[in-house]
Design an enzyme around this catalytic site. Structure first.
Site, PDB file in Angstrom:
ATOM      1  N   HIS A  21       9.032 -25.972   1.483  1.00 42.65           N
ATOM      2  CA  HIS A  21      10.281 -25.397   1.982  1.00 42.65           C
ATOM      3  C   HIS A  21      10.992 -26.417   2.875  1.00 42.65           C
ATOM      4  CE1 HIS A  21       8.934 -20.924   1.474  1.00 42.65           C
ATOM      5  NE2 HIS A  21       8.623 -21.662   0.424  1.00 42.65           N
ATOM      6  N   GLU A  75      12.263 -26.245   5.891  1.00 37.59           N
ATOM      7  CA  GLU A  75      11.782 -26.304   7.273  1.00 37.59           C
ATOM      8  C   GLU A  75      10.428 -27.012   7.346  1.00 37.59           C
ATOM      9  OE1 GLU A  75      13.891 -22.242   6.771  1.00 37.59           O
ATOM     10  OE2 GLU A  75      12.607 -23.540   5.581  1.00 37.59           O
ATOM     11  N   CYS A 122      11.276 -18.221   6.486  1.00 37.43           N
ATOM     12  CA  CYS A 122      10.277 -17.259   6.018  1.00 37.43           C
ATOM     13  C   CYS A 122       9.116 -17.221   7.017  1.00 37.43           C
ATOM     14  CB  CYS A 122       9.784 -17.650   4.629  1.00 37.43           C
ATOM     15  SG  CYS A 122       8.705 -19.117   4.606  1.00 37.43           S
ATOM     16  N   CYS A 162       7.336 -20.649   7.362  1.00 38.77           N
ATOM     17  CA  CYS A 162       8.121 -21.620   8.118  1.00 38.77           C
ATOM     18  C   CYS A 162       8.227 -21.228   9.583  1.00 38.77           C
ATOM     19  CB  CYS A 162       9.496 -21.774   7.482  1.00 38.77           C
ATOM     20  SG  CYS A 162       9.413 -22.533   5.832  1.00 38.77           S
TER      21      CYS A 162
END
Length: 172
Positions: free
Chosen positions: A68, A70, A99, A102
């Site tokens: 992801h 992040e 999420c 993250c």
């Protein structure tokens, strides 16, 4: 497709600094989508306005489900070994609400502030109800609220700009 239910979170107002860096994260979300990945981007900025990491989602390119935006930005920090004190004053700008995974990485990295674009509720409308596109329906704020150190969270913000990368990016 623009979600508009009245139960959605209101848009947060941003100052010039936050707006500028959130737009930079949104830029990375478009770049991510052009590379065939899900459209997410992130930027980490110190209190002194130094961009110390940038990231975009690269899960389709790498096959790494943890790729992801992040997470990739936070991993870039590890290479430079920034102090926990510096990171406590830093802001992570994300094109979308982080999420649970993250949010946990933000907590563990000691980043003290998060500003995000599209919120999880609006994002779910874009993603649809396919089982392979579902997430843990837990707000990043729930993770941050459980932290023993404060993590300021601002968002959703620049919703229209942050939503643009998701138009047509998700299959129903």
């Amino acid at each position: 497709m623009k979600p508009t239910p009245s139960s959605l979170p209101a848009e947060a107002a941003l100052d010039e600094r936050d707006g500028r860096y959130l737009l930079k994260a949104i830029f990375w979300s478009h770049a991510s989508g052009r590379r065939g990945n899900r459209p997410f981007g992130a930027v980490i900025v110190t209190a002194a306005n130094e961009v110390i990491a940038e990231g975009y989602n690269n899960t389709a390119e790498t096959g790494d489900c943890t790729g992801h935006a992040e997470m990739n930005a936070i991993r870039a920090l590890a290479e430079r070994r920034y102090s926990r004190e510096l990171l406590a004053g830093a802001t992570l700008y994300s094109s979308a609400e982080p999420c649970v995974m993250c949010a946990g990485a933000i907590f563990w990295s000691n980043i003290g502030r998060v500003v995000f674009g599209i919120d999880a509720e609006r994002l779910r409308v874009f993603r649809g109800e396919r089982q392979d596109q579902r997430d843990a329906e837990l707000s990043c704020r729930d993770v941050f609220d459980a932290s023993p150190h404060p993590i300021e969270c601002i968002g959703p913000a620049l919703i229209e700009e942050a939503s643009a990368a998701h138009e047509g990016a998700w299959k129903s």
